[in-house]
Design a protein around this motif. Structure first.
Motif, mmCIF file in Angstrom:
data_model
loop_
_atom_site.group_PDB
_atom_site.id
_atom_site.type_symbol
_atom_site.label_atom_id
_atom_site.label_comp_id
_atom_site.label_asym_id
_atom_site.label_seq_id
_atom_site.Cartn_x
_atom_site.Cartn_y
_atom_site.Cartn_z
ATOM 1 N N GLY A 67 57.343 9.951 54.995
ATOM 2 C CA GLY A 67 58.112 8.826 55.568
ATOM 3 C C GLY A 67 59.691 9.559 56.140
ATOM 4 O O GLY A 67 60.487 9.420 57.185
ATOM 5 N N MET A 68 60.100 10.621 55.647
ATOM 6 C CA MET A 68 61.412 11.592 55.781
ATOM 7 C C MET A 68 61.884 12.031 56.940
ATOM 8 O O MET A 68 62.178 12.111 57.752
ATOM 9 N N VAL A 69 60.198 12.429 57.165
ATOM 10 C CA VAL A 69 59.908 13.630 58.057
ATOM 11 C C VAL A 69 59.697 12.969 59.358
ATOM 12 O O VAL A 69 60.831 13.075 60.904
ATOM 13 N N ALA A 70 59.323 11.602 59.601
ATOM 14 C CA ALA A 70 59.246 10.714 60.162
ATOM 15 C C ALA A 70 60.649 9.287 61.117
ATOM 16 O O ALA A 70 61.373 9.893 61.864
ATOM 17 N N GLN A 71 61.798 9.054 59.720
ATOM 18 C CA GLN A 71 63.123 8.999 59.443
ATOM 19 C C GLN A 71 63.869 9.988 60.210
ATOM 20 O O GLN A 71 64.393 10.140 61.242
ATOM 21 N N LYS A 72 63.655 11.440 59.932
ATOM 22 C CA LYS A 72 64.543 12.512 60.540
ATOM 23 C C LYS A 72 64.227 12.831 62.194
ATOM 24 O O LYS A 72 65.380 12.770 63.262
#
Length: 442
Positions: A67-72
């Motif tokens: 999820g952090m990868v997608a948000q970044k």
């Protein structure tokens, strides 16, 4: 103003190009993109959960990292859309927050599926992010950005694979070295488990010269070919020597000659079977001793068993070979009685003549033949074959020399096997090959 597609004169000439010559994006669109980063991220996570079954099965920490990868990725797209620059930043800006372990639990295929979902979500929201004149350039920018992210993901996984491959190669070399040195410790068992060794079958060590210019492709070819012939394999290259630790070889009579073709010129020697990797040191030591002595037998088959080289190893000073000859040949002959040792000695000393031996012992020639067959049954070596007769002759010599310092053990097992060692032949069943000079283990 809408962002125009790059023309022939403004095409990017390399990874460091900046799309010079294109029209800057509309500031209002950029601001709206920034204001919707949170909602786009939430929509992306919901879509991931709906479209990707494997995503739902991840651990909470893995889901959080993705999820952090997608948000970044979405946040970085806004920066990139405002000012397109070199894609080199994608590696650190998008994937920098993801733990290294993520590449082990999430395959590259799954990572690309995730990128596809993120791009699809952003594309679906384009009508709400930009006025109609700006929607076409925005969609184009999303596609170009997704390409850069996909290449960056492939680069991340390629680097992880290279690092993992380098570490696995070093760990494999440590295990092979520990086997050669005879280590038997918890650390060795841990390393064996780390390299992924699973075979529970007997182990054989094969040694010989390494091919010229060994490289990564050679190691890959070794593992590919031996993987079809054995359950497991460890490869080690030490200087000019190639060491293969083979577990569970299927059909050794066909596998050993095929594997020997992978070595460089010169002799190829395989040691006796060992019960496990931890106890494979004896097989390795016998193979290396045989490789040292193999030059004394120019016509040795390739590959050749270290046991076929017992005479040459004795001459070169190998105490293990001398002990093996005494325990597996000489003492069983004495224990078998019935004049086997005397008959064999006379037969060898009288030029392998049945008639001369029968006259010397005052027995019929058929009796000599019977006793020589018994010698083969007891020892596994046939005195009627010149090479095997040489091994038997050497055993008689070293056995008599050993008698001077230690009397023969009358209670030694008749099969002639040392503790923990498989007899070379079962009495009454001739398992030796019919062609002189062929490796006995084949």
């Amino acid at each position: 103003m809408p962002q125009s597609a790059p023309g022939p004169g403004s095409a990017r000439s390399g990874p460091g190009a900046t799309n010079a010559g294109t029209t800057p994006p509309d500031p209002a669109t950029v601001e709206k993109l920034r204001a919707t980063i949170g909602s786009l991220s939430t929509a992306t996570l919901r879509q991931l959960d709906a479209d990707l079954p494997w995503y739902r099965g991840l651990r909470p920490d893995e889901r959080s990292a993705l999820g952090m990868v997608a948000q970044k990725g979405i946040a970085s797209f806004v920066n990139w859309y405002q000012k397109p620059v070199s894609p080199a930043w994608v590696l650190s800006d998008v994937f920098g927050t993801a733990p290294t372990e993520l590449t082990r639990s999430i395959s590259l295929q799954k990572a690309l599926q995730l990128i596809r979902v993120v791009v699809q979500v952003v594309e679906d929201h384009v009508p709400f992010l930009a006025p109609e004149p700006d929607q076409g350039p925005l969609r184009e920018a999303v596609l170009r950005y997704s390409r850069e992210v996909a290449f960056a993901a492939a680069d991340v996984y390629a680097r992880a694979a290279e690092t993992r491959g380098s570490w696995d190669t070093r760990l494999e070399a440590l295990v092979v070295d520990a086997i050669l040195r005879g280590e038997s410790s918890d650390a060795l068992r841990s390393r064996i488990a780390a390299v992924g060794w699973t075979s529970q079958a007997p182990i054989t060590v094969m040694v010989g010269s390494a091919p010229e210019d060994p490289n990564a492709s050679l190691l890959h070819e070794l593992r590919r070919i031996t993987g079809r012939l054995a359950e497991d394999v460890l490869v080690g290259i030490q200087g000019e020597r190639l060491i293969l630790v083979l577990g569970g070889v299927r059909d050794p009579a066909k596998a050993y000659p095929r594997i020997s073709e992978l070595f460089g010129p010169g002799a190829v020697v395989f040691g006796p079977e060992a019960a496990s990797l931890v106890s494979a040191s004896s097989s390795a030591q016998a193979a290396f001793a045989g490789l040292t002595a193999a030059r004394a037998w120019p016509d040795a088959p390739r590959p050749v068993s270290s046991e076929d080289l017992w005479p040459e190893r004795v001459v070169s000073g190998d105490a293990t070979a001398r002990s093996e000859l005494v325990h597996t040949i000489y003492r069983p002959l004495l224990a078998a009685s019935n004049g086997l040792e005397q008959t064999l000695s006379s037969y060898l000393e009288l030029g392998h003549s049945l008639e001369a031996t029968s006259r010397s012992l005052f027995v019929h020639a058929n009796t000599v033949r019977y006793r020589l067959r018994r010698v083969c049954d007891v020892t596994g070596w046939d005195p009627l074959l010149p090479r095997e007769a040489y091994v038997l002759h050497t055993a008689l010599v070293v056995g008599r020399l050993a008698q001077e310092s230690r009397p023969p053990d009358a209670g030694h097992p008749g099969a002639g096997a040392t503790p923990g060692r498989t007899p070379r032949a079962t009495p009454g069943a001739k398992t030796r090959p019919t062609t002189a000079g062929r490796p006995r283990s084949l």
